[in-house]
Design a protein around this motif. Sequence first.
Motif, short mmCIF file in Angstrom:
data_model
loop_
_atom_site.label_atom_id
_atom_site.label_comp_id
_atom_site.label_asym_id
_atom_site.label_seq_id
_atom_site.Cartn_x
_atom_site.Cartn_y
_atom_site.Cartn_z
N ARG A 32 20.66 129.85 1.15
CA ARG A 32 20.78 128.48 0.63
C ARG A 32 22.25 128.08 0.50
O ARG A 32 22.64 126.98 0.90
CB ARG A 32 20.07 128.39 -0.72
N LEU A 33 23.07 128.98 -0.05
CA LEU A 33 24.49 128.68 -0.20
C LEU A 33 25.20 128.58 1.14
O LEU A 33 26.11 127.75 1.32
CB LEU A 33 25.18 129.75 -1.06
N SER A 34 24.80 129.38 2.10
CA SER A 34 25.42 129.33 3.43
C SER A 34 25.17 127.98 4.09
O SER A 34 26.08 127.40 4.69
CB SER A 34 24.89 130.45 4.31
N SER A 35 23.94 127.50 3.98
CA SER A 35 23.65 126.19 4.58
C SER A 35 24.39 125.08 3.83
O SER A 35 24.83 124.10 4.43
CB SER A 35 22.15 125.93 4.59
N HIS A 36 24.55 125.23 2.52
CA HIS A 36 25.31 124.25 1.74
C HIS A 36 26.77 124.23 2.17
O HIS A 36 27.37 123.17 2.33
CB HIS A 36 25.21 124.59 0.25
N LEU A 37 27.33 125.43 2.41
CA LEU A 37 28.74 125.50 2.76
C LEU A 37 29.03 125.03 4.18
O LEU A 37 30.18 124.73 4.51
CB LEU A 37 29.26 126.93 2.56
N GLU A 38 28.02 124.99 5.04
CA GLU A 38 28.22 124.41 6.36
C GLU A 38 28.53 122.92 6.26
O GLU A 38 29.31 122.38 7.04
CB GLU A 38 27.00 124.63 7.24
N LEU A 39 27.93 122.26 5.28
CA LEU A 39 28.16 120.83 5.08
C LEU A 39 29.41 120.57 4.23
O LEU A 39 30.12 119.60 4.45
CB LEU A 39 26.95 120.18 4.41
N HIS A 40 29.64 121.42 3.25
CA HIS A 40 30.72 121.22 2.27
C HIS A 40 31.71 122.38 2.38
O HIS A 40 31.67 123.32 1.59
CB HIS A 40 30.15 121.12 0.86
#
Length: 87
Positions: A32-40
Motif C-alpha cells: 500500500r505504501l509503495s503504491s502511495h509513494l509512486e504518486l507522492h
Amino acid sequence: MTKNSFMSVISQEEKKGSVEFQVVCFTNKIRRLSSHLELHKKDYSSQRGLRKILGKRQRLLAYFSKKSGIRYKELISQLNIRAIKKR
C-alpha cells in the motif's frame, strides 16, 4: 491482492500474533505504501515509515527462517517476496 487472499496462507488455528500473520500484514502495508509513494515521491514521512516496516518484516522473516524453514519457504512463495540474504 487483498488481505483475504493472504489469509488462506495462515491456518485457521493460528492467532493474530503469529509470525506468519504479522508478515502478511506488513506485506500488505508495504504494498500500500509503495503504491502511495509512486504518486507522492516527496512524501518523506511515508518513506521513513516504509523503511521501518521493511526492517521489521526482515527481522521477522529471519527469525521465521531459523524457526521453521519449510513454512518460511511456503510463505515467501505465496506472498511473492524475495528470500532474505544469508549473512
